[in-house]
Enzyme design. Structure first.
Site, short mmCIF file in Angstrom:
data_model
loop_
_atom_site.label_atom_id
_atom_site.label_comp_id
_atom_site.label_asym_id
_atom_site.label_seq_id
_atom_site.Cartn_x
_atom_site.Cartn_y
_atom_site.Cartn_z
N GLY A 268 0.82 -1.20 0.00
CA GLY A 268 0.00 0.00 0.00
C GLY A 268 0.86 1.26 0.00
O GLY A 268 2.04 1.23 0.36
N CYS A 269 0.26 2.37 -0.41
CA CYS A 269 1.01 3.63 -0.50
C CYS A 269 1.49 4.09 0.88
O CYS A 269 2.68 4.32 1.11
CB CYS A 269 0.17 4.70 -1.19
SG CYS A 269 -1.45 4.99 -0.46
N TYR A 270 0.56 4.22 1.82
CA TYR A 270 0.95 4.59 3.17
C TYR A 270 1.88 3.54 3.76
O TYR A 270 2.84 3.87 4.47
CB TYR A 270 -0.29 4.71 4.06
CG TYR A 270 -0.95 6.06 4.10
CD1 TYR A 270 -0.24 7.20 4.45
CD2 TYR A 270 -2.32 6.19 3.85
CE1 TYR A 270 -0.87 8.44 4.53
CE2 TYR A 270 -2.95 7.42 3.92
CZ TYR A 270 -2.23 8.54 4.27
OH TYR A 270 -2.85 9.76 4.35
#
Length: 330
Positions: free
Chosen positions: A139-141
């Site tokens: 995921g990005c975060y």
């Protein structure tokens, strides 16, 4: 000798991440697009929607059971959480499984907790790649948080708190409060303040408790994570900075700064910036700031790193490297 092209299909190509991945593949020396799927854009010319692509390919809308017959060397699943399994099952049913089928890269969270899939955060998991053809993109975060925490992992005491702020592209293209510019104007919108999937993802991957509090802001792209780390012993700022610089010295897509990075400077860039290292008076509480373009290193760029590795290419092939370092945000 001219090497043959490697064909890539994208399922869910209409979204923000799909568009960025199309741009990267269009400029790649070995990859070419085999198909791009979108129910909403079915039959329309890809070149009319993405100026990086100049060929004749059109969007299509194959059913999941038709995907194995399209013959791509790799397929990127750029769909919302909970949608990937139908596509993966279709390949398995067609005899194109994990050992001999196409490379499948899933951008959703669906397989990030599946030990049969390689978790593709190259800067941290590169050594565990052994030719797996099923790859889960982080995921990005989760990418930003792990890179911000990993150099101090052996020195942590207690849970790490991460305050995150994302541009509204992270909420996807399906209309909601979190991607409505009118509702976001002059606003900061908290959501999923406990139990966010990236909280669970990072806690699982690092083997350490993470407490994550995400928010959406009015800007379009880019995320900021401010991580609060409690330490088991006192550190000096020199020790901390040395840990980060040594850990990422050979990672072109991770830049360590002195100053806290600004999200406005990371939009459109393919790397992560870490900086703003601040210690409490007793040296046992560290704050680190990470910024990242959620659509690039948080999604499409990382997918390209994983595709390159899967096909034996240099990991950074086709990825624009960051400009020469500066003194940090000004």
């Amino acid at each position: 000798m001219i090497e043959p092209p490697i064909s890539i299909g994208i399922v869910g190509a209409r979204g923000h991440t799909g568009a960025e991945l199309i741009r990267l593949i269009a400029g790649h020396p070995r990859f070419e697009l085999a198909f791009v799927s979108s129910r909403e854009l079915d039959g329309q010319r890809l070149a009319d929607h993405n100026d990086a692509y100049t060929g004749s390919l059109r969007f299509s809308a194959p059913g999941h059971e038709q995907l194995p017959g399209l013959g791509a060397d790799a397929v990127v699943l750029a769909m919302p959480n909970g949608k990937a399994a139908l596509c993966v099952d279709a390949y398995d049913a067609a005899g194109a499984g994990a050992d001999d089928g196409p490379v499948i890269i899933d951008l959703s969270a669906d397989y990030r907790f599946d030990g049969d899939w390689y978790y593709g955060l190259p800067e941290l998991t590169r050594d565990s790649y052994a030719g797996q053809r099923r790859i889960s993109n982080p995921g990005c975060y989760a990418t930003a948080m792990q890179l911000a925490i990993a150099p101090m992992l052996d020195a942590l005491e207690g849970a790490v708190q991460c305050f995150g702020v994302s541009g509204y592209s992270g909420a996807g293209t399906t209309p909601s409060d979190r991607n409505d510019p009118d509702k976001l104007r002059d606003n900061l919108m908290p959501y999923a303040l406990t139990g966010h999937v990236h909280e669970r993802e990072v806690s699982s991957r690092l083997g350490h408790a993470i407490e994550f509090m995400p928010h959406v802001a009015p800007h379009f792209r880019g995320i900021t994570v401010t991580a609060n780390l409690h330490l088991a012993r006192p550190f000096t700022i020199g020790e901390v900075q040395a840990r980060y610089r040594d850990r990422y010295a050979d990672e072109p897509l991770v830049r360590v700064l002195d100053a806290a990075p600004w999200v406005s400077a990371i939009a459109g860039r393919h790397h992560v910036e870490l900086g703003g290292f601040t210690l409490s008076e007793d040296g046992r509480r560290l704050v680190v700031v990470a910024t990242e373009d959620n659509l690039l290193k948080g999604a499409a760029t990382q997918a390209l790193q994983n595709l390159n590795r899967a096909f034996g290419l240099h990991e950074l092939t086709g990825i624009p490297l960051p400009p020469s370092p500066d003194a940090g945000a000004t």
